[in-house]
Design a protein around this motif. Structure first.
Motif, mmCIF file in Angstrom:
data_model
loop_
_atom_site.group_PDB
_atom_site.id
_atom_site.type_symbol
_atom_site.label_atom_id
_atom_site.label_comp_id
_atom_site.label_asym_id
_atom_site.label_seq_id
_atom_site.Cartn_x
_atom_site.Cartn_y
_atom_site.Cartn_z
ATOM 1 N N ARG A 68 -33.741 71.076 148.149
ATOM 2 C CA ARG A 68 -35.137 70.923 148.583
ATOM 3 C C ARG A 68 -35.805 69.817 147.781
ATOM 4 O O ARG A 68 -35.338 69.435 146.723
ATOM 5 N N ILE A 69 -36.905 69.315 148.293
ATOM 6 C CA ILE A 69 -37.657 68.274 147.618
ATOM 7 C C ILE A 69 -38.115 68.790 146.250
ATOM 8 O O ILE A 69 -38.710 69.853 146.163
ATOM 9 N N VAL A 70 -37.806 68.049 145.208
ATOM 10 C CA VAL A 70 -38.183 68.419 143.848
ATOM 11 C C VAL A 70 -39.677 68.218 143.669
ATOM 12 O O VAL A 70 -40.266 67.298 144.223
ATOM 13 N N GLY A 71 -40.308 69.069 142.866
ATOM 14 C CA GLY A 71 -41.715 68.898 142.555
ATOM 15 C C GLY A 71 -42.636 69.567 143.554
ATOM 16 O O GLY A 71 -43.844 69.459 143.451
ATOM 17 N N ARG B 237 -38.553 54.324 135.067
ATOM 18 C CA ARG B 237 -39.058 55.705 135.193
ATOM 19 C C ARG B 237 -40.075 56.016 134.082
ATOM 20 O O ARG B 237 -41.117 56.605 134.346
ATOM 21 N N THR B 238 -39.754 55.621 132.866
ATOM 22 C CA THR B 238 -40.636 55.881 131.725
ATOM 23 C C THR B 238 -41.970 55.168 131.891
ATOM 24 O O THR B 238 -43.034 55.750 131.662
ATOM 25 N N ALA B 239 -41.934 53.914 132.314
ATOM 26 C CA ALA B 239 -43.169 53.143 132.492
ATOM 27 C C ALA B 239 -44.071 53.781 133.547
ATOM 28 O O ALA B 239 -45.299 53.793 133.399
ATOM 29 N N ILE C 195 -47.337 60.290 143.488
ATOM 30 C CA ILE C 195 -45.999 60.829 143.230
ATOM 31 C C ILE C 195 -44.984 59.807 143.733
ATOM 32 O O ILE C 195 -45.147 59.258 144.823
ATOM 33 N N VAL C 196 -43.930 59.594 142.949
ATOM 34 C CA VAL C 196 -42.844 58.699 143.357
ATOM 35 C C VAL C 196 -41.571 59.521 143.516
ATOM 36 O O VAL C 196 -41.187 60.267 142.612
ATOM 37 N N VAL D 219 -42.103 61.033 138.616
ATOM 38 C CA VAL D 219 -41.018 60.325 139.308
ATOM 39 C C VAL D 219 -39.874 61.324 139.494
ATOM 40 O O VAL D 219 -39.387 61.902 138.525
ATOM 41 N N HIS D 220 -39.479 61.500 140.751
ATOM 42 C CA HIS D 220 -38.403 62.436 141.079
ATOM 43 C C HIS D 220 -37.295 61.696 141.820
ATOM 44 O O HIS D 220 -37.542 60.709 142.500
ATOM 45 N N HIS D 221 -36.086 62.236 141.700
ATOM 46 C CA HIS D 221 -34.954 61.683 142.447
ATOM 47 C C HIS D 221 -35.114 62.046 143.925
ATOM 48 O O HIS D 221 -35.566 63.130 144.265
ATOM 49 N N TRP D 222 -34.741 61.122 144.804
ATOM 50 C CA TRP D 222 -34.791 61.363 146.243
ATOM 51 C C TRP D 222 -33.410 61.181 146.835
ATOM 52 O O TRP D 222 -32.729 60.200 146.567
ATOM 53 N N ASP D 223 -33.025 62.137 147.659
ATOM 54 C CA ASP D 223 -31.809 62.016 148.449
ATOM 55 C C ASP D 223 -32.063 62.774 149.743
ATOM 56 O O ASP D 223 -31.994 63.998 149.781
#
Length: 185
Positions: free
Chosen positions: A181-184, A161-163, A140-141, A171-175
């Motif tokens: 909450r953490i996505v995924g 992201r597509t590759a 997971i990224v 691939v999820h956004h991180w902030d």
């Protein structure tokens, strides 16, 4: 099989805190953090339960110019537009070829959650990981992309992201500072 949270661009261990608080069974994960900004070395060295590497995540092992700015701002990328970085007085930091490091330290059977917040260097690091196959070690990224800040277009981010997703890796956004909450999970 090892379970690993690979924290690339660890800042002041904010991502570690968020991961520990929000990710299911986070206590089952080994936490390995990379950060080269000297402002955060002490806090990371004193964060319990992590392995800390005082190095910049990059595409080669060596010594790199690193640009500091106001408060927590910093980057390996010359010309980054946010953070009032001082491009005339870079400091020298040790860098790690993260592709090589991953393939030398893990197997594809390990379960790796990779969080990446490396202030624009993701536009060099991720394409290299895709090209050399080291991205296939990651399950997971979570990434914060800094496109406009480092003169990249939306299309550049979309291509990366597509590759990664075409390899079956989410691939999820991180902030880390977001209240979301953490996505995924």
């Amino acid at each position: 099989m090892r379970k690993v949270f690979l924290d690339l661009g660890a800042h002041a261990a904010i991502s570690v805190k968020k991961f520990r608080e929000e990710y299911p069974n986070s206590s089952d994960y080994e936490i390995i953090s990379f950060e080269c900004n000297p402002r955060f070395i002490e806090v990371l060295q004193n964060t319990d339960g992590i392995t800390f590497h005082n190095k910049a995540v990059w595409i080669e092992d060596g010594i790199q110019n690193f640009y500091l700015g106001h408060a927590a701002s910093s980057s390996l990328i010359y010309g980054k537009t946010r953070g009032n970085l001082d491009f005339t007085n870079p400091i020298q930091v040790e860098s790690v070829d993260i592709s090589k490091w991953i393939t030398e330290n893990f197997s594809k059977d390990d379960y790796i959650i990779m969080k990446m917040d490396i202030e624009g260097a993701e536009y060099e690091v991720l394409p290299k990981m895709i090209e050399d196959g080291s991205i296939d070690y990651v399950n997971i990224v979570y990434a914060e992309f800094h496109g406009k800040k480092v003169h990249k277009e939306r299309e550049d981010t979309k291509k990366i992201r597509t590759a990664i997703r075409e390899r079956g890796i989410p691939v999820h956004h991180w902030d880390a500072q977001s209240k979301k909450r953490i996505v995924g999970v």
